[in-house]
Write a protein that holds these residues in place. Structure first.
Motif, PDB file in Angstrom:
ATOM      1  N   ALA A 242     -36.809 -25.965 -32.519  1.00  8.49           N
ATOM      2  CA  ALA A 242     -37.475 -25.222 -33.588  1.00  8.49           C
ATOM      3  C   ALA A 242     -36.994 -23.785 -33.640  1.00  8.49           C
ATOM      4  N   GLY A 243     -36.565 -23.244 -32.507  1.00  3.58           N
ATOM      5  CA  GLY A 243     -36.149 -21.857 -32.453  1.00  3.58           C
ATOM      6  C   GLY A 243     -34.703 -21.625 -32.858  1.00  3.58           C
ATOM      7  N   GLY A 244     -33.949 -22.651 -33.058  1.00  9.14           N
ATOM      8  CA  GLY A 244     -32.557 -22.493 -33.455  1.00  9.14           C
ATOM      9  C   GLY A 244     -31.609 -22.764 -32.306  1.00  9.14           C
ATOM     10  N   ASP A 245     -30.392 -22.996 -32.648  1.00  9.79           N
ATOM     11  CA  ASP A 245     -29.338 -23.324 -31.697  1.00  9.79           C
ATOM     12  C   ASP A 245     -28.480 -22.083 -31.485  1.00  9.79           C
ATOM     13  N   ILE A 246     -28.482 -21.574 -30.267  1.00 13.01           N
ATOM     14  CA  ILE A 246     -27.793 -20.319 -29.958  1.00 13.01           C
ATOM     15  C   ILE A 246     -26.289 -20.440 -30.196  1.00 13.01           C
ATOM     16  N   GLU A 247     -25.672 -21.521 -29.743  1.00 12.12           N
ATOM     17  CA  GLU A 247     -24.224 -21.685 -29.932  1.00 12.12           C
ATOM     18  C   GLU A 247     -23.866 -21.805 -31.412  1.00 12.12           C
ATOM     19  N   ALA A 248     -24.667 -22.562 -32.164  1.00  7.96           N
ATOM     20  CA  ALA A 248     -24.425 -22.673 -33.610  1.00  7.96           C
ATOM     21  C   ALA A 248     -24.633 -21.315 -34.278  1.00  7.96           C
ATOM     22  N   GLY A 249     -25.588 -20.541 -33.771  1.00 11.97           N
ATOM     23  CA  GLY A 249     -25.827 -19.199 -34.301  1.00 11.97           C
ATOM     24  C   GLY A 249     -24.671 -18.266 -34.036  1.00 11.97           C
ATOM     25  N   LYS A 250     -24.063 -18.402 -32.874  1.00 18.98           N
ATOM     26  CA  LYS A 250     -22.888 -17.586 -32.542  1.00 18.98           C
ATOM     27  C   LYS A 250     -21.753 -17.880 -33.518  1.00 18.98           C
ATOM     28  N   GLU A 251     -21.544 -19.157 -33.787  1.00 21.68           N
ATOM     29  CA  GLU A 251     -20.495 -19.558 -34.732  1.00 21.68           C
ATOM     30  C   GLU A 251     -20.821 -19.098 -36.151  1.00 21.68           C
ATOM     31  N   ALA A 252     -22.092 -19.205 -36.547  1.00 20.86           N
ATOM     32  CA  ALA A 252     -22.485 -18.767 -37.895  1.00 20.86           C
ATOM     33  C   ALA A 252     -22.343 -17.258 -38.048  1.00 20.86           C
ATOM     34  N   ALA A 253     -22.714 -16.507 -37.032  1.00 22.14           N
ATOM     35  CA  ALA A 253     -22.579 -15.046 -37.086  1.00 22.14           C
ATOM     36  C   ALA A 253     -21.106 -14.659 -37.222  1.00 22.14           C
ATOM     37  N   LYS A 254     -20.251 -15.416 -36.552  1.00 28.66           N
ATOM     38  CA  LYS A 254     -18.804 -15.175 -36.670  1.00 28.66           C
ATOM     39  C   LYS A 254     -18.324 -15.554 -38.073  1.00 28.66           C
ATOM     40  N   LYS A 255     -18.762 -16.715 -38.549  1.00 25.36           N
ATOM     41  CA  LYS A 255     -18.357 -17.213 -39.874  1.00 25.36           C
ATOM     42  C   LYS A 255     -18.753 -16.242 -40.989  1.00 25.36           C
ATOM     43  N   PHE A 256     -19.963 -15.696 -40.903  1.00 22.58           N
ATOM     44  CA  PHE A 256     -20.462 -14.803 -41.951  1.00 22.58           C
ATOM     45  C   PHE A 256     -20.140 -13.333 -41.668  1.00 22.58           C
ATOM     46  N   ASN A 257     -19.360 -13.084 -40.600  1.00 20.80           N
ATOM     47  CA  ASN A 257     -18.816 -11.763 -40.293  1.00 20.80           C
ATOM     48  C   ASN A 257     -19.891 -10.685 -40.101  1.00 20.80           C
ATOM     49  N   CYS A 258     -20.970 -11.032 -39.418  1.00 21.48           N
ATOM     50  CA  CYS A 258     -22.072 -10.086 -39.183  1.00 21.48           C
ATOM     51  C   CYS A 258     -21.617  -8.858 -38.390  1.00 21.48           C
ATOM     52  N   ALA A 259     -20.665  -9.054 -37.474  1.00 20.90           N
ATOM     53  CA  ALA A 259     -20.205  -7.957 -36.615  1.00 20.90           C
ATOM     54  C   ALA A 259     -19.467  -6.876 -37.389  1.00 20.90           C
ATOM     55  N   SER A 260     -18.969  -7.195 -38.589  1.00 20.31           N
ATOM     56  CA  SER A 260     -18.214  -6.189 -39.344  1.00 20.31           C
ATOM     57  C   SER A 260     -19.071  -4.971 -39.676  1.00 20.31           C
ATOM     58  N   CYS A 261     -20.367  -5.155 -39.803  1.00 20.81           N
ATOM     59  CA  CYS A 261     -21.272  -4.020 -40.067  1.00 20.81           C
ATOM     60  C   CYS A 261     -22.134  -3.677 -38.859  1.00 20.81           C
ATOM     61  N   HIS A 262     -22.567  -4.703 -38.130  1.00 21.52           N
ATOM     62  CA  HIS A 262     -23.530  -4.482 -37.049  1.00 21.52           C
ATOM     63  C   HIS A 262     -22.880  -4.271 -35.689  1.00 21.52           C
ATOM     64  N   GLY A 263     -21.554  -4.272 -35.650  1.00 22.65           N
ATOM     65  CA  GLY A 263     -20.837  -3.992 -34.411  1.00 22.65           C
ATOM     66  C   GLY A 263     -20.519  -5.236 -33.617  1.00 22.65           C
ATOM     67  N   GLU A 264     -19.462  -5.145 -32.844  1.00 22.86           N
ATOM     68  CA  GLU A 264     -18.954  -6.283 -32.064  1.00 22.86           C
ATOM     69  C   GLU A 264     -20.040  -6.903 -31.181  1.00 22.86           C
ATOM     70  N   ASN A 265     -20.835  -6.073 -30.533  1.00 22.69           N
ATOM     71  CA  ASN A 265     -21.888  -6.595 -29.644  1.00 22.69           C
ATOM     72  C   ASN A 265     -23.264  -6.558 -30.314  1.00 22.69           C
ATOM     73  N   TYR A 266     -23.307  -6.269 -31.600  1.00 23.06           N
ATOM     74  CA  TYR A 266     -24.527  -6.203 -32.412  1.00 23.06           C
ATOM     75  C   TYR A 266     -25.494  -5.121 -31.936  1.00 23.06           C
ATOM     76  N   SER A 267     -25.006  -4.182 -31.143  1.00 20.48           N
ATOM     77  CA  SER A 267     -25.811  -3.053 -30.668  1.00 20.48           C
ATOM     78  C   SER A 267     -25.256  -1.707 -31.123  1.00 20.48           C
ATOM     79  N   LYS A 268     -24.073  -1.719 -31.709  1.00 14.30           N
ATOM     80  CA  LYS A 268     -23.434  -0.475 -32.146  1.00 14.30           C
ATOM     81  C   LYS A 268     -22.936  -0.643 -33.583  1.00 14.30           C
ATOM     82  N   PRO A 269     -23.851  -0.537 -34.558  1.00 13.57           N
ATOM     83  CA  PRO A 269     -23.442  -0.710 -35.955  1.00 13.57           C
ATOM     84  C   PRO A 269     -22.449   0.362 -36.393  1.00 13.57           C
ATOM     85  N   ILE A 270     -21.672   0.049 -37.422  1.00 10.53           N
ATOM     86  CA  ILE A 270     -20.656   0.992 -37.892  1.00 10.53           C
ATOM     87  C   ILE A 270     -21.276   2.194 -38.592  1.00 10.53           C
TER      88      ILE A 270
END
Length: 115
Positions: free
Chosen positions: A20-48
């Motif tokens: 019910a909480g989601g699949d972490i590995e699938a989420g990692k792939e989806a975050a890569k696919k949708f390019n979330c790091a391009s704005c929110h930073g490589e480690n998602y802790s240091k946004p651009i």
């Protein structure tokens, strides 16, 4: 017998909660696919940009709610208005949202609570 039944109940509850909480590995792939790091930073802790949120370690429920709010848009109640995020969020399925939220929640965070 009671102990075995209790363990079976506990294990089935845990696996349902993980599903019910989601699949972490699938989420990692989806975050890569949708390019979330391009704005929110490589480690998602240091946004651009400092006005962009840090996502690593945020509560999964908060992240999922925020993405659904961007999907609704700023013209409706409980919606959020940001052209970039609205476009990104509209491309996500409900499962993508749950998986991405689970992945981002699982990451180490630099967020701190101030007392």
């Amino acid at each position: 017998m009671k102990k075995t039944l209790l363990m079976a109940t506990l294990l089935s509850s845990l696996s349902f909660a993980a599903y019910a909480g989601g699949d972490i590995e699938a989420g990692k792939e989806a975050a890569k696919k949708f390019n979330c790091a391009s704005c929110h930073g490589e480690n998602y802790s240091k946004p651009i940009d400092p006005s962009y949120p840090k996502l690593a370690g945020q509560h999964a429920d908060y992240l999922a709610q925020a993405l659904h709010s961007y999907q609704r848009g700023g013209d409706v109640q409980n919606g959020r208005s940001n052209p970039t995020m609205a476009a990104q969020a509209k491309a996500l399925s409900n499962k993508d949202i749950q998986n991405i939220a689970a992945y981002l929640h699982s990451l180490p965070t630099e967020l701190v609570l101030k007392k």
